[in-house]
Design an enzyme around this catalytic site. Structure first.
Site, PDB file in Angstrom:
ATOM      1  CB  CYS A 147       7.729  17.703   1.454  1.00 56.68           C
ATOM      2  SG  CYS A 147       6.915  16.719   2.503  1.00 56.68           S
ATOM      3  CG  HIS A 156      10.636  19.402   3.813  1.00 58.73           C
ATOM      4  ND1 HIS A 156       9.392  19.784   4.309  1.00 58.73           N
ATOM      5  CD2 HIS A 156      10.552  17.946   4.034  1.00 58.73           C
ATOM      6  CE1 HIS A 156       8.813  19.136   4.576  1.00 58.73           C
ATOM      7  NE2 HIS A 156       9.315  17.709   4.540  1.00 58.73           N
ATOM      8  CG  ASN A 212       6.806  16.697   6.813  1.00 57.65           C
ATOM      9  OD1 ASN A 212       6.482  17.514   6.344  1.00 57.65           O
ATOM     10  ND2 ASN A 212       7.354  15.781   6.480  1.00 57.65           N
TER      11      ASN A 212
HETATM   12  O1  UT7 Z   1       8.721  14.995   3.972  1.00 59.86           O
HETATM   13  C1  UT7 Z   1       9.602  13.834   3.964  1.00 59.86           C
HETATM   14  C2  UT7 Z   1       8.774  12.760   4.624  1.00 59.86           C
HETATM   15  N1  UT7 Z   1       9.252  12.040   5.737  1.00 59.86           N
HETATM   16  C3  UT7 Z   1      10.416  12.066   6.188  1.00 59.86           C
HETATM   17  O2  UT7 Z   1      11.442  12.703   5.982  1.00 59.86           O
HETATM   18  C4  UT7 Z   1      10.587  11.067   7.172  1.00 59.86           C
HETATM   19  C5  UT7 Z   1      11.953  10.070   6.964  1.00 59.86           C
HETATM   20  N2  UT7 Z   1      12.078   9.269   7.806  1.00 59.86           N
HETATM   21  C6  UT7 Z   1      12.407   9.394   9.233  1.00 59.86           C
HETATM   22  O3  UT7 Z   1      12.390  10.667   9.812  1.00 59.86           O
HETATM   23  C7  UT7 Z   1      12.793   8.017  10.387  1.00 59.86           C
HETATM   24  O4  UT7 Z   1      12.819   7.018   9.507  1.00 59.86           O
HETATM   25  C8  UT7 Z   1      11.491   7.934  11.243  1.00 59.86           C
HETATM   26  C9  UT7 Z   1      11.245   9.081  12.186  1.00 59.86           C
HETATM   27  C10 UT7 Z   1      10.171   7.787  10.431  1.00 59.86           C
HETATM   28  C11 UT7 Z   1      11.556   6.771  11.937  1.00 59.86           C
HETATM   29  O5  UT7 Z   1      12.773   6.565  12.598  1.00 59.86           O
HETATM   30  P1  UT7 Z   1      13.880   5.257  12.438  1.00 59.86           P
HETATM   31  O6  UT7 Z   1      14.989   5.655  13.359  1.00 59.86           O
HETATM   32  O7  UT7 Z   1      14.292   5.185  10.972  1.00 59.86           O
HETATM   33  O8  UT7 Z   1      12.829   4.306  13.140  1.00 59.86           O
HETATM   34  P2  UT7 Z   1      12.573   2.845  12.569  1.00 59.86           P
HETATM   35  O9  UT7 Z   1      11.478   3.047  11.299  1.00 59.86           O
HETATM   36  O10 UT7 Z   1      13.805   1.943  12.155  1.00 59.86           O
HETATM   37  O11 UT7 Z   1      11.658   2.138  13.720  1.00 59.86           O
HETATM   38  C12 UT7 Z   1      12.193   1.659  15.041  1.00 59.86           C
HETATM   39  C13 UT7 Z   1      11.532   1.173  15.886  1.00 59.86           C
HETATM   40  C14 UT7 Z   1      10.746   0.043  15.199  1.00 59.86           C
HETATM   41  O12 UT7 Z   1      10.511  -1.009  16.069  1.00 59.86           O
HETATM   42  P3  UT7 Z   1      11.381  -2.447  15.983  1.00 59.86           P
HETATM   43  O13 UT7 Z   1      11.144  -2.949  14.717  1.00 59.86           O
HETATM   44  O14 UT7 Z   1      12.756  -1.971  16.157  1.00 59.86           O
HETATM   45  O15 UT7 Z   1      10.818  -3.118  16.984  1.00 59.86           O
HETATM   46  C15 UT7 Z   1       9.375   0.555  14.873  1.00 59.86           C
HETATM   47  O16 UT7 Z   1       8.316  -0.393  14.760  1.00 59.86           O
HETATM   48  O17 UT7 Z   1      10.224   2.061  16.316  1.00 59.86           O
HETATM   49  C16 UT7 Z   1       9.273   1.511  16.026  1.00 59.86           C
HETATM   50  N3  UT7 Z   1       8.172   2.729  15.965  1.00 59.86           N
HETATM   51  C17 UT7 Z   1       7.701   3.612  16.891  1.00 59.86           C
HETATM   52  N4  UT7 Z   1       7.833   3.262  18.259  1.00 59.86           N
HETATM   53  C18 UT7 Z   1       7.321   4.168  18.972  1.00 59.86           C
HETATM   54  C19 UT7 Z   1       7.976   3.342  14.724  1.00 59.86           C
HETATM   55  N5  UT7 Z   1       7.087   4.216  14.810  1.00 59.86           N
HETATM   56  C20 UT7 Z   1       7.034   4.539  16.197  1.00 59.86           C
HETATM   57  C21 UT7 Z   1       6.279   5.436  17.331  1.00 59.86           C
HETATM   58  N6  UT7 Z   1       6.453   5.115  18.578  1.00 59.86           N
HETATM   59  N7  UT7 Z   1       5.677   6.479  16.886  1.00 59.86           N
END
Ligand code: UT7
Length: 318
Positions: A112, A245, A275
């Site tokens: 990225c 980004h 992204n």
């Molecule tokens: O170019 C660089 C590349 N990437 C990034 O910049 C991404 C950086 N990270 C992020 O943007 C965030 O961490 C995410 C958007 C990926 C995730 O957000 P989060 O607030 O950190 O959520 P989380 O990973 O803590 O997940 C919360 C919950 C989990 O369930 P439990 O364990 O709380 O029951 C996940 O299993 O959300 C669940 N979950 C989803 N639910 C519905 C994860 N993905 C999804 C989904 N739909 N797509």
């Protein structure tokens, strides 16, 4: 001598995949995707459409805006993590498809951060006088390296391309660039496997520890912006437009806050694109140039972060 961006262009594939469409594929919802990432929809390349095709359309649009002929281009760099093939470079394929016969062409792979890496390298090659007119392109088809059963990654990415034309100039231009890498953090965002001779080794899809990437991104983006600002004897108060980004609105907001740049001065395009990795910054630049926000003389702070880990910033006088 300096390097100046004189034109931008971009291209998004026709097919749009909404959050509701995704909720039919994996266990997710529009509400979850919007509140966690800000993304509402993304574009997906058609079968047979290659990364080089996206790059060619973006580059053609940038060239048209520049007033230069394709034969004026003597340097052509493509930042991509999703090349058409292992070799030749996507840049060489783009060179052929565009007819940029006078260009030296090569790819940059910094995920990225690739566009910022490419701009930094091209700045050195142009400002030292060796090259005169360059095309710098970020182009990606992430839809082909996503696991469409993995809701933690497949909802976040999209396909697209952005391009800028840069030229040697007596006035700046690119004011400062700074790049960083930390390979020891590679486990938190990567494609661990690959395919060779039709045999799959490991998992050839994107893997991400979202929370670790989130923390890392927020920490390094503002810091590297401050590094380039210091190099140019400027402060965040001098920034007219922050073009970060585009991975997640929450990361963009946190970066703006940490840096001290108001949301009204920040370009955000992730809502309709997801992204797009190396394409995200040139796509955002083109959006803000064409809608009249970025104008000649403005100070534009670009900052990228991604797998590797890599991060970097380019501070630009438009
Ligand atoms: O170019 C660089 C590349 N990437 C990034 O910049 C991404 C950086 N990270 C992020 O943007 C965030 O961490 C995410 C958007 C990926 C995730 O957000 P989060 O607030 O950190 O959520 P989380 O990973 O803590 O997940 C919360 C919950 C989990 O369930 P439990 O364990 O709380 O029951 C996940 O299993 O959300 C669940 N979950 C989803 N639910 C519905 C994860 N993905 C999804 C989904 N739909 N797509």
């Amino acid at each position: 001598m300096f390097t100046k961006i004189i034109a931008t262009g971009s291209y998004l594939p026709e097919k749009v995949l909404t959050n509701d469409d995704l909720s039919k594929i994996v266990d997710t919802s529009d509400e979850w995707i919007r509140t966690r990432s800000g993304i509402r929809s993304r574009h997906i390349a058609a079968d047979g459409e290659e990364t080089s095709d996206l790059a060619v359309t973006a580059a053609t649009r940038a060239l048209a805006a520049s007033g230069l002929s394709v034969l004026d281009i003597d340097l052509l760099v493509v930042a991509t993590t999703t090349p058409d093939v292992i070799f030749p470079s996507t840049a060489c394929i783009v060179q052929d498809k565009l007819g940029a016969k006078n260009a030296v062409a090569f790819d940059i792979q910094a995920v990225c951060s690739g566009f910022v890496y490419a701009l930094s390298i091209v700045d050195r090659m142009v400002s030292t006088g060796q090259y005169k007119n360059a095309l710098v392109i970020g182009a990606e088809i992430y839809s082909r390296i996503l696991n469409w059963n993995d809701r933690t990654t497949c909802v976040l990415f999209g396909d697209g391309a952005g391009a800028v034309v840069v030229t040697r100039s007596e006035t700046p231009g690119i004011l400062a660039t700074k790049l960083h890498s930390d390979g020891s953090r590679r486990a938190i965002l990567n494609v661990p496997g690959h395919v060779r001779n039709g045999v799959v080794y490991g998992d050839p899809h994107v893997h991400m520890d979202g929370q670790a990437v989130f923390k890392m991104a927020v920490n390094v983006m503002a810091d590297v912006c401050n590094e380039t600002l210091a190099m140019a004897n400027m402060t965040a108060a001098d920034i007219d437009w922050l073009v970060p980004h585009q991975a997640n609105v929450r990361i963009i907001d946190a970066t703006g806050k940490k840096l001290g740049v108001a949301p009204e001065k920040t370009v955000v395009t992730v809502q309709g694109q997801g992204n797009t990795s190396a394409a995200s910054i040139p796509l955002a630049l083109d959006t803000a140039v064409r809608d009249g926000r970025i104008k000649a003389g403005d100070v534009v702070q670009t900052v990228g972060v991604g797998g590797g880990f890599t991060w970097g910033s380019a501070l630009i006088r438009w």
